[in-house]
Design a protein around this motif. Structure first.
Motif, PDB file in Angstrom:
ATOM      1  N   ILE A 278       0.838  -1.204   0.000  1.00  0.00           N
ATOM      2  CA  ILE A 278       0.000   0.000   0.000  1.00  0.00           C
ATOM      3  C   ILE A 278       0.872   1.253   0.000  1.00  0.00           C
ATOM      4  CG2 ILE A 278      -1.689   1.310   1.350  1.00  0.00           C
ATOM      5  CD1 ILE A 278      -2.788  -1.484   2.284  1.00  0.00           C
ATOM      6  N   ASP A 279       1.910   1.269   0.850  1.00  0.00           N
ATOM      7  CA  ASP A 279       2.807   2.441   0.919  1.00  0.00           C
ATOM      8  C   ASP A 279       3.540   2.667  -0.401  1.00  0.00           C
ATOM      9  OD1 ASP A 279       2.045   2.850   3.560  1.00  0.00           O
ATOM     10  OD2 ASP A 279       3.844   1.899   4.401  1.00  0.00           O
ATOM     11  N   LYS A 280       3.995   1.596  -1.042  1.00  0.00           N
ATOM     12  CA  LYS A 280       4.682   1.742  -2.330  1.00  0.00           C
ATOM     13  C   LYS A 280       3.730   2.292  -3.393  1.00  0.00           C
ATOM     14  CE  LYS A 280       8.303  -1.711  -1.723  1.00  0.00           C
ATOM     15  NZ  LYS A 280       8.822  -3.021  -2.152  1.00  0.00           N
ATOM     16  N   PHE A 281       2.480   1.832  -3.370  1.00  0.00           N
ATOM     17  CA  PHE A 281       1.498   2.342  -4.329  1.00  0.00           C
ATOM     18  C   PHE A 281       1.241   3.827  -4.057  1.00  0.00           C
ATOM     19  CE2 PHE A 281      -2.666   3.084  -6.184  1.00  0.00           C
ATOM     20  CZ  PHE A 281      -2.539   2.482  -7.418  1.00  0.00           C
ATOM     21  N   ALA A 282       1.132   4.191  -2.787  1.00  0.00           N
ATOM     22  CA  ALA A 282       0.931   5.605  -2.431  1.00  0.00           C
ATOM     23  C   ALA A 282       2.083   6.453  -2.964  1.00  0.00           C
ATOM     24  CB  ALA A 282       0.800   5.749  -0.920  1.00  0.00           C
TER      25      ALA A 282
ATOM     26  N   VAL B 233      -2.211   5.260   4.491  1.00  0.00           N
ATOM     27  CA  VAL B 233      -0.811   5.243   4.939  1.00  0.00           C
ATOM     28  C   VAL B 233      -0.586   5.571   6.413  1.00  0.00           C
ATOM     29  CG1 VAL B 233       0.051   5.741   2.610  1.00  0.00           C
ATOM     30  CG2 VAL B 233      -0.424   7.643   4.186  1.00  0.00           C
ATOM     31  N   ASN B 234      -1.607   5.952   7.138  1.00  0.00           N
ATOM     32  CA  ASN B 234      -1.421   6.322   8.543  1.00  0.00           C
ATOM     33  C   ASN B 234      -2.247   5.390   9.431  1.00  0.00           C
ATOM     34  OD1 ASN B 234      -1.625   7.533  11.141  1.00  0.00           O
ATOM     35  ND2 ASN B 234      -1.088   9.533  10.256  1.00  0.00           N
ATOM     36  N   PRO B 235      -1.643   4.312   9.911  1.00  0.00           N
ATOM     37  CA  PRO B 235      -2.389   3.331  10.704  1.00  0.00           C
ATOM     38  C   PRO B 235      -3.072   3.913  11.939  1.00  0.00           C
ATOM     39  CG  PRO B 235      -0.281   2.407  10.036  1.00  0.00           C
ATOM     40  CD  PRO B 235      -0.257   3.866   9.671  1.00  0.00           C
ATOM     41  N   GLN B 236      -2.445   4.894  12.604  1.00  0.00           N
ATOM     42  CA  GLN B 236      -3.041   5.458  13.817  1.00  0.00           C
ATOM     43  C   GLN B 236      -4.323   6.244  13.489  1.00  0.00           C
ATOM     44  OE1 GLN B 236       0.350   5.833  13.053  1.00  0.00           O
ATOM     45  NE2 GLN B 236       0.873   4.100  14.377  1.00  0.00           N
TER      46      GLN B 236
ATOM     47  N   MET C 248      -9.060   5.177  13.642  1.00  0.00           N
ATOM     48  CA  MET C 248     -10.191   5.937  14.181  1.00  0.00           C
ATOM     49  C   MET C 248     -11.350   6.042  13.192  1.00  0.00           C
ATOM     50  SD  MET C 248      -8.230   8.919  16.337  1.00  0.00           S
ATOM     51  CE  MET C 248      -7.059   9.409  15.061  1.00  0.00           C
ATOM     52  N   THR C 249     -11.217   5.439  12.031  1.00  0.00           N
ATOM     53  CA  THR C 249     -12.281   5.478  11.025  1.00  0.00           C
ATOM     54  C   THR C 249     -13.127   4.212  11.131  1.00  0.00           C
ATOM     55  OG1 THR C 249     -11.067   4.305   9.286  1.00  0.00           O
ATOM     56  CG2 THR C 249     -10.678   6.704   9.475  1.00  0.00           C
ATOM     57  N   PRO C 250     -14.251   4.176  10.438  1.00  0.00           N
ATOM     58  CA  PRO C 250     -15.054   2.945  10.428  1.00  0.00           C
ATOM     59  C   PRO C 250     -14.306   1.732   9.859  1.00  0.00           C
ATOM     60  CG  PRO C 250     -16.334   4.781   9.581  1.00  0.00           C
ATOM     61  CD  PRO C 250     -14.923   5.272   9.749  1.00  0.00           C
ATOM     62  N   PHE C 251     -13.197   1.960   9.138  1.00  0.00           N
ATOM     63  CA  PHE C 251     -12.418   0.857   8.585  1.00  0.00           C
ATOM     64  C   PHE C 251     -11.578   0.164   9.658  1.00  0.00           C
ATOM     65  CE2 PHE C 251     -12.611   3.969   4.977  1.00  0.00           C
ATOM     66  CZ  PHE C 251     -13.622   3.315   4.287  1.00  0.00           C
ATOM     67  N   GLY C 252     -11.261   0.866  10.734  1.00  0.00           N
ATOM     68  CA  GLY C 252     -10.503   0.282  11.829  1.00  0.00           C
ATOM     69  C   GLY C 252      -9.021   0.121  11.559  1.00  0.00           C
ATOM     70  N   GLY C 253      -8.559   0.622  10.451  1.00  0.00           N
ATOM     71  CA  GLY C 253      -7.150   0.524  10.068  1.00  0.00           C
ATOM     72  C   GLY C 253      -6.994   0.937   8.628  1.00  0.00           C
ATOM     73  N   THR C 254      -5.784   0.819   8.117  1.00  0.00           N
ATOM     74  CA  THR C 254      -5.529   1.252   6.749  1.00  0.00           C
ATOM     75  C   THR C 254      -6.159   0.294   5.743  1.00  0.00           C
ATOM     76  OG1 THR C 254      -3.397   0.122   6.757  1.00  0.00           O
ATOM     77  CG2 THR C 254      -3.386   2.479   7.272  1.00  0.00           C
ATOM     78  N   ILE C 255      -6.489   0.861   4.594  1.00  0.00           N
ATOM     79  CA  ILE C 255      -7.081   0.101   3.493  1.00  0.00           C
ATOM     80  C   ILE C 255      -6.298   0.362   2.213  1.00  0.00           C
ATOM     81  CG2 ILE C 255      -9.399   0.051   4.493  1.00  0.00           C
ATOM     82  CD1 ILE C 255     -10.157   2.342   2.537  1.00  0.00           C
ATOM     83  N   ALA C 256      -6.345  -0.599   1.329  1.00  0.00           N
ATOM     84  CA  ALA C 256      -5.689  -0.448   0.023  1.00  0.00           C
ATOM     85  C   ALA C 256      -6.462   0.542  -0.836  1.00  0.00           C
ATOM     86  CB  ALA C 256      -5.620  -1.796  -0.685  1.00  0.00           C
TER      87      ALA C 256
END
Length: 149
Positions: free
Chosen positions: A27-31, A42-45, A49-57
């Motif tokens: 994901i970071d390389k694509f970003a 790209v920001n796990p923290q 806090m979003t409804p996704f609960g973490g980073t998404i592609a």
């Protein structure tokens, strides 16, 4: 299998890929490659806090996996194929995000195969991106390729 044999499979599932891990490094390389550094990618923290609960592609990242998922599939290649080119898409619907750390695989259904001129065929495939452990797919896309023989 000739292109004509392949065309006889319109309406059938023609293959399934192996599972592929979509991790934070990918994901970071694509970003970095696209300049899309939105925090949900790209920001796990902050993404926690979003409804996704973490980073998404990125949706476009998951679409860009079509070539590798095709290569890692059991789709038979038509004999005499010299080259295949992306031609475009008829539709794409992102149905569920692919969370970092999830595995995905693609299911391929042939929906069209037509000879456009001698030695050139237009192939349309419906691709469903399955996410391991999820009931809804990541996307369903109808993708068009030009095949040269």
């Amino acid at each position: 299998m000739t292109p004509q044999d392949f065309a006889a499979k319109v309406g059938e599932t023609i293959g399934t890929s192996e599972w592929l891990l979509v991790d934070q490094e990918m994901i970071d390389k694509f970003a970095d490659a696209t300049g899309d550094h939105q925090f949900i990618h790209v920001n796990p923290q902050m993404a926690a806090m979003t409804p996704f609960g973490g980073t998404i592609a990125h949706g476009f990242l998951t679409l860009s996996l079509i070539p590798v998922l095709t290569e890692k599939s059991d789709i038979q290649k038509p004999e005499g194929l010299k080259m295949a080119l992306n031609y475009g898409g008829n539709r794409v619907r992102f149905l569920q995000p692919v969370r970092s750390g999830k595995k995905v695989r693609a299911h391929f259904k042939l929906v069209g195969m037509a000879e456009k001129r001698p030695g050139q065929w237009e192939q349309t495939v419906e691709i469903t991106l399955e996410i391991e452990g999820e009931t809804k797919p990541g996307y369903v896309a109808e993708w068009i390729s030009l095949l040269f023989f």
